[in-house]
Design an enzyme around this catalytic site. Structure first.
Site, PDB file in Angstrom:
ATOM      1  N   ASP A  34       0.824  -1.205   0.000  1.00 41.38           N
ATOM      2  CA  ASP A  34       0.000   0.000   0.000  1.00 41.38           C
ATOM      3  C   ASP A  34       0.861   1.260   0.000  1.00 41.38           C
ATOM      4  OD1 ASP A  34      -2.381   1.453   0.092  1.00 41.38           O
ATOM      5  OD2 ASP A  34      -2.388   1.514   2.281  1.00 41.38           O
ATOM      6  N   HIS A  51       2.722   3.049  -8.907  1.00 47.74           N
ATOM      7  CA  HIS A  51       2.525   1.612  -9.103  1.00 47.74           C
ATOM      8  C   HIS A  51       3.753   0.977  -9.779  1.00 47.74           C
ATOM      9  CE1 HIS A  51      -1.482   1.945  -7.635  1.00 47.74           C
ATOM     10  NE2 HIS A  51      -1.936   2.638  -8.678  1.00 47.74           N
ATOM     11  N   LEU A 145      10.280 -21.081  -2.265  1.00 50.89           N
ATOM     12  CA  LEU A 145       9.315 -20.100  -1.796  1.00 50.89           C
ATOM     13  C   LEU A 145       8.057 -20.108  -2.663  1.00 50.89           C
ATOM     14  CD1 LEU A 145       8.569 -17.511  -0.104  1.00 50.89           C
ATOM     15  CD2 LEU A 145       9.734 -16.202  -1.903  1.00 50.89           C
TER      16      LEU A 145
END
Length: 255
Positions: A34, A51, A145
């Protein structure tokens, strides 16, 4: 462990890496990415620039997570509520997703990372869905991962979908009502088979969950920061984990 420790000490020369306990790394870390728009506004840039800067952070955070031995990393990329944003911003976000996957997926694959999508991707543009399928197929046999990318994801929607499927199975006599418990319910979620997040991180100064993994974070530890996501790094991930390791997790019991 010594190799990892030496590598990180070199990478973050000004950071006190000695304070982290490599034997107590959380298995599952969730991050609400965020602050991109506010980061851009602060610099007099369009929101799309924020972004783009946020996407660049992913490489460092994923690499750090993998090197530390985190097993699951869940990233909140696009919520069910984000469709309310201006159409040009939504289009830019979808295009960034395509660009990121095309650019990074081969390196992720070579580093044994597995890409997993949580959320309803049917509403996404076709080119985005194609890149998602390609990334999943390329990395599906990797056992390092696991990166959960939350796209068109909402915690309430996920729970409702699980209830609908359970109801359908009960109606068709495929499931006994008495067998419904927390463990069984979890098998109907996007994160089926995964442990719940040990640690939830939210940068940007907001102190909300924003409809992310509502069922799964019942006993997660929270770490909030005023840092906007484009300024986040592996260093801050390490800082959050160090803080997490100082906490006494009792799960409602007494020690």
């Amino acid at each position: 462990m010594n190799f990892i420790k030496n590598m990180f000490t070199k990478q973050y020369a000004t950071y006190d890496y000695e304070n982290i306990d490599l034997t107590r790394i959380p298995k599952h870390v969730a991050i609400i990415m965020d602050g991109n728009g506010r980061w851009a506004k602060k610099r007099g840039l369009p929101r799309t620039a924020g972004h783009k800067a946020g996407v660049e952070v992913l490489r460092d955070v994923i690499r750090t997570s993998s090197q530390l031995g985190i097993k699951y990393l869940s990233l909140y990329a696009f919520s069910t509520e984000n469709w309310k944003r201006p159409q040009d911003e939504v289009n830019a976000l979808m295009q960034l997703l395509v660009i990121y996957l095309r650019k990074e997926v081969q390196e992720l694959h070579e580093n044994n990372v597995k890409i997993h999508i949580i959320g309803d991707i049917d509403r996404l543009p076709e080119n985005a869905r194609m890149e998602i399928r390609s990334a999943f197929e390329l990395t599906q046999n990797n056992d390092g991962l696991i990166v959960n990318i939350a796209l068109n994801y909402g915690g309430r929607s996920e729970i409702i979908q699980a209830i609908k499927e359970i109801s359908r199975q009960v109606k068709n006599n495929e499931l006994e009502i008495e067998s419904i418990d927390e463990q069984m319910f979890s098998r109907f979620l996007y994160t089926a088979g995964m442990p719940d997040p040990d640690l939830l991180i939210r940068p940007s100064g907001e102190l909300r969950i924003s409809n992310f993994l509502l069922w799964q974070i019942a006993y997660s530890e929270f770490w909030f920061s005023d840092i906007f996501w484009p300024d986040f790094s592996g260093k801050h991930l390490i800082e959050a984990i160090i803080d997490y390791q100082k906490r006494d997790r009792r799960y409602g019991g007494v020690k």
